[in-house]
Design a protein around this motif. Structure first.
Motif, PDB file in Angstrom:
ATOM      1  N   ASN A 177       0.785  -1.240   0.000  1.00  0.00           N
ATOM      2  CA  ASN A 177       0.000   0.000   0.000  1.00  0.00           C
ATOM      3  C   ASN A 177       0.816   1.288   0.000  1.00  0.00           C
ATOM      4  O   ASN A 177       0.370   2.299  -0.521  1.00  0.00           O
ATOM      5  CB  ASN A 177      -0.959  -0.001   1.187  1.00  0.00           C
ATOM      6  CG  ASN A 177      -2.069  -1.008   0.981  1.00  0.00           C
ATOM      7  OD1 ASN A 177      -2.694  -1.058  -0.065  1.00  0.00           O
ATOM      8  ND2 ASN A 177      -2.292  -1.850   1.983  1.00  0.00           N
ATOM      9  N   CYS A 205       1.440   3.661   2.220  1.00  0.00           N
ATOM     10  CA  CYS A 205       0.904   4.880   2.833  1.00  0.00           C
ATOM     11  C   CYS A 205       2.098   5.802   3.098  1.00  0.00           C
ATOM     12  O   CYS A 205       3.157   5.340   3.536  1.00  0.00           O
ATOM     13  CB  CYS A 205       0.177   4.555   4.130  1.00  0.00           C
ATOM     14  SG  CYS A 205      -1.247   3.461   3.885  1.00  0.00           S
ATOM     15  N   SER A 206       1.931   7.079   2.851  1.00  0.00           N
ATOM     16  CA  SER A 206       3.086   7.984   2.816  1.00  0.00           C
ATOM     17  C   SER A 206       3.758   8.181   4.169  1.00  0.00           C
ATOM     18  O   SER A 206       4.898   8.643   4.235  1.00  0.00           O
ATOM     19  CB  SER A 206       2.662   9.342   2.248  1.00  0.00           C
ATOM     20  OG  SER A 206       1.737   9.980   3.111  1.00  0.00           O
ATOM     21  N   CYS A 260       4.163   5.606   6.406  1.00  0.00           N
ATOM     22  CA  CYS A 260       4.435   4.275   6.969  1.00  0.00           C
ATOM     23  C   CYS A 260       5.693   3.644   6.384  1.00  0.00           C
ATOM     24  O   CYS A 260       5.894   3.622   5.161  1.00  0.00           O
ATOM     25  CB  CYS A 260       3.223   3.371   6.727  1.00  0.00           C
ATOM     26  SG  CYS A 260       3.374   1.746   7.494  1.00  0.00           S
ATOM     27  N   HIS A 281      -7.908  -2.948   5.280  1.00  0.00           N
ATOM     28  CA  HIS A 281      -7.766  -1.664   4.596  1.00  0.00           C
ATOM     29  C   HIS A 281      -9.090  -1.338   3.913  1.00  0.00           C
ATOM     30  O   HIS A 281      -9.620  -2.147   3.146  1.00  0.00           O
ATOM     31  CB  HIS A 281      -6.643  -1.741   3.553  1.00  0.00           C
ATOM     32  CG  HIS A 281      -6.143  -0.406   3.099  1.00  0.00           C
ATOM     33  ND1 HIS A 281      -6.968   0.523   2.485  1.00  0.00           N
ATOM     34  CD2 HIS A 281      -4.909   0.170   3.169  1.00  0.00           C
ATOM     35  CE1 HIS A 281      -6.264   1.603   2.197  1.00  0.00           C
ATOM     36  NE2 HIS A 281      -5.012   1.421   2.612  1.00  0.00           N
ATOM     37  N   GLN A 336      -7.628   6.869   9.736  1.00  0.00           N
ATOM     38  CA  GLN A 336      -6.427   7.717   9.688  1.00  0.00           C
ATOM     39  C   GLN A 336      -6.766   9.204   9.618  1.00  0.00           C
ATOM     40  O   GLN A 336      -6.237   9.992  10.388  1.00  0.00           O
ATOM     41  CB  GLN A 336      -5.480   7.318   8.550  1.00  0.00           C
ATOM     42  CG  GLN A 336      -5.090   5.846   8.512  1.00  0.00           C
ATOM     43  CD  GLN A 336      -4.437   5.337   9.789  1.00  0.00           C
ATOM     44  OE1 GLN A 336      -4.304   6.031  10.766  1.00  0.00           O
ATOM     45  NE2 GLN A 336      -4.069   4.059   9.790  1.00  0.00           N
ATOM     46  N   LEU A 363      -6.248  12.333   3.238  1.00  0.00           N
ATOM     47  CA  LEU A 363      -6.210  10.916   2.821  1.00  0.00           C
ATOM     48  C   LEU A 363      -5.445  10.761   1.516  1.00  0.00           C
ATOM     49  O   LEU A 363      -4.699   9.791   1.332  1.00  0.00           O
ATOM     50  CB  LEU A 363      -7.631  10.371   2.672  1.00  0.00           C
ATOM     51  CG  LEU A 363      -8.404  10.138   3.973  1.00  0.00           C
ATOM     52  CD1 LEU A 363      -9.863   9.836   3.676  1.00  0.00           C
ATOM     53  CD2 LEU A 363      -7.785   9.005   4.785  1.00  0.00           C
ATOM     54  N   MET A 410      -1.872  11.059   2.261  1.00  0.00           N
ATOM     55  CA  MET A 410      -1.442   9.826   2.928  1.00  0.00           C
ATOM     56  C   MET A 410      -1.348   8.643   1.973  1.00  0.00           C
ATOM     57  O   MET A 410      -0.867   7.572   2.347  1.00  0.00           O
ATOM     58  CB  MET A 410      -2.431   9.460   4.050  1.00  0.00           C
ATOM     59  CG  MET A 410      -2.407  10.382   5.245  1.00  0.00           C
ATOM     60  SD  MET A 410      -3.689   9.848   6.449  1.00  0.00           S
ATOM     61  CE  MET A 410      -3.218  10.797   7.892  1.00  0.00           C
ATOM     62  N   ASN A 411      -1.852   8.806   0.745  1.00  0.00           N
ATOM     63  CA  ASN A 411      -1.896   7.722  -0.254  1.00  0.00           C
ATOM     64  C   ASN A 411      -2.773   6.557   0.207  1.00  0.00           C
ATOM     65  O   ASN A 411      -2.442   5.390   0.002  1.00  0.00           O
ATOM     66  CB  ASN A 411      -0.487   7.215  -0.579  1.00  0.00           C
ATOM     67  CG  ASN A 411      -0.456   6.378  -1.854  1.00  0.00           C
ATOM     68  OD1 ASN A 411      -1.182   6.645  -2.806  1.00  0.00           O
ATOM     69  ND2 ASN A 411       0.375   5.350  -1.884  1.00  0.00           N
ATOM     70  N   ARG A 412      -3.919   6.905   0.812  1.00  0.00           N
ATOM     71  CA  ARG A 412      -4.814   5.874   1.331  1.00  0.00           C
ATOM     72  C   ARG A 412      -5.758   5.302   0.269  1.00  0.00           C
ATOM     73  O   ARG A 412      -6.366   4.251   0.464  1.00  0.00           O
ATOM     74  CB  ARG A 412      -5.630   6.430   2.500  1.00  0.00           C
ATOM     75  CG  ARG A 412      -4.821   6.727   3.741  1.00  0.00           C
ATOM     76  CD  ARG A 412      -4.320   5.483   4.421  1.00  0.00           C
ATOM     77  NE  ARG A 412      -5.394   4.738   5.073  1.00  0.00           N
ATOM     78  CZ  ARG A 412      -5.241   3.537   5.629  1.00  0.00           C
ATOM     79  NH1 ARG A 412      -4.066   2.935   5.579  1.00  0.00           N
ATOM     80  NH2 ARG A 412      -6.250   2.937   6.219  1.00  0.00           N
TER      81      ARG A 412
END
Length: 476
Positions: free
Chosen positions: A197, A199-200, A202, A276, A303, A310, A313-315
């Protein structure tokens, strides 16, 4: 299917090789025990998530097969292992502090062996630091080769050198090696490894590697064996369980896996994490709605409630997507108890962005939430964003979030008073020995009068009162 058969041969031969190494070490340890009358002791410290906790069960299993006996007193151990986490940089500093403290202990005990493993070890800068400043460490390995612990111990004993075995990616999934469960009546089972995934904020995909799903037949075989051994509750683990099956040669989804588990006689409860939102399918929601075994608790990380944040965050979902998903879940499973993760103070978060998070909290009415102040993590895209928020602003928002969440948490608990629920009794209460503690399907903690004979049993409990973080009840 030929490729799959080839992989099975690789995995089985590697498992056999590791078992032979374990057997050879056991023979050496048994001979030493005959001479000294003393068993070697091991101490393990686990940091981080449930994936790490599950890895530590495997490490314990291997060590006990070799002949070690676990101790909870670090200073008495002959083998000390830290299974590390690297989600936040302060976690790294905590490990460095502990490892530094071991230097004096090692001077007193010449034969003490120290090992470091887990996510933190997958970072090149960490390995460089350990080699330079902590050369009293004996064995270093990462997240991809947990199963090789016996081989690494053997290499250390033979060479006397510092052993470093870090892989950049998984090579194979090795099944059927020893594992020690914390509880006889419940167990965690990895269904996949790694994460795709990115996420930016993580670091996990960089240290755990790309996603790889275990074969369904291997998972089902493991769970059937656990149930035959007395397990009534299973926790399925993955960084994103909803994407299970995407790397398999066959078409087999997470929903398919849950349907197959439903048919295992003796299995009473099924839990899973982490889900997710972007991959939670309608098929999965349908299975959850029809299941008699899937617990009525779902951890669905939000988040942020701001679509703008979001996206940063690249969710890969919006605020509206998330709320629509919650609506579908509640329609299929009206009794669902939703928990979540929320990050406060992500770089660039405005007052309006934060208020959108509060709006989602009020709309969903979570029974609980894991709330975090954003922690800048070197090596992640978010760490490069210049708009880092002032600490005073973030703390004020964090407190506001807690104040918004708390009434829903308390109300969900109060609503259970006077009602009867099935409770899996897990342990004798640590503070009041005349009480036992267990979990509802919703994962609420409950204390009631009882003794150790109830541990592992699912019993009917009437809830008599609700406190901030737990319930009280009585057996009926």
């Amino acid at each position: 299917m030929a490729e799959r058969k080839s992989n099975i041969i690789i995995e089985e031969s590697e498992a056999i090789r590791q078992k032979n190494i374990i057997k050879a070490l056991r023979e050496e340890f048994d001979k030493a025990y005959e001479k000294t009358g003393k068993k070697k002791l091991f101490f393990i410290q686990t940091y981080g998530c449930q994936m790490n906790a599950r890895d530590s069960e495997k490490l314990k299993g291997i060590l006990e097969e070799i002949g070690y006996v676990e101790t909870d007193q670090e200073e008495k151990a002959d083998f000390i292992i830290y299974n590390t986490c690297t989600v936040r940089e302060n976690a790294n500093q905590k490990v460095y502090g502990r490892v530094g403290h071991l230097k004096s202990l090692k001077k007193k005990k010449n034969n003490l062996m120290i090992a470091l493993c887990g996510c933190m070890m997958q970072e090149d800068t960490v390995i460089d630091t350990i080699k330079k400043s902590y050369n009293h460490v004996d064995i270093i390995f990462g997240t991809h080769n947990i199963y090789k612990l016996a081989e690494l111990i053997k290499a250390k004993l033979e060479t006397k050198d510092m052993i470093i075995d870090i892989w950049e990616a998984h090579k194979e999934i090795v099944e059927d090696l020893p594992s020690i469960r914390k509880h006889k009546f419940k167990a965690s089972v990895n269904i996949m490894y790694g994460c795709n995934n990115f996420c930016s904020y993580c670091i996990v995909p960089y240290v755990r590697g790309r996603e790889r799903s275990r074969a369904p037949e291997d998972i089902l075989s493991e769970i059937k064996a656990l149930v035959a051994d007395g397990v009534v509750e299973i926790m399925l683990l993955g960084q994103n369980v909803n994407s299970y099956g995407q790397t398999l040669d066959q078409s087999f989804t997470f929903a398919n896996l849950l349907e197959a588990l439903e048919d295992i006689e003796g299995l009473e409860r099924i839990r899973f994490m982490t889900s997710h939102p972007k991959d939670l399918s309608d098929d999965l929601i349908k299975v959850m709605g029809q299941s008699k075994k899937i617990c009525n608790q779902l951890h669905l990380p939000l988040q942020s409630g701001s679509t703008k944040i979001l996206n940063e965050m690249n969710r890969k979902y919006t605020k509206e997507d998330y709320l629509e998903l919650v609506k579908k879940i509640k329609a299929a499973r009206p009794d669902i108890a939703l928990t979540t993760d929320i990050i406060v103070g992500f770089p660039g978060e405005t007052k309006e962005d934060f208020e959108e998070t509060l709006e989602v909290v009020k709309a969903v009415e979570y029974i609980n939430a894991y709330t975090f102040i954003y922690s800048k993590r070197t090596g992640t895209p978010a760490a490069k964003i210049k708009e880092q928020l002032p600490e005073s602003v973030v703390k004020e928002r964090f407190n506001q979030l807690i104040d918004t969440l708390q009434p829903f948490v308390e109300r969900h608990s109060q609503e259970k008073v006077g009602k009867t629920y099935k409770v899996l009794i897990e342990e004798v209460n640590q503070q009041e020995k005349e009480l036992v503690s267990g979990r509802l399907s919703s994962n609420h903690l409950v204390h009631l009068k009882g003794d150790k004979s109830l541990i592992g049993k699912i019993i009917d409990v009437k809830i008599t009162s609700a406190m901030t973080f737990y319930l009280r009840g009585e057996q009926v």
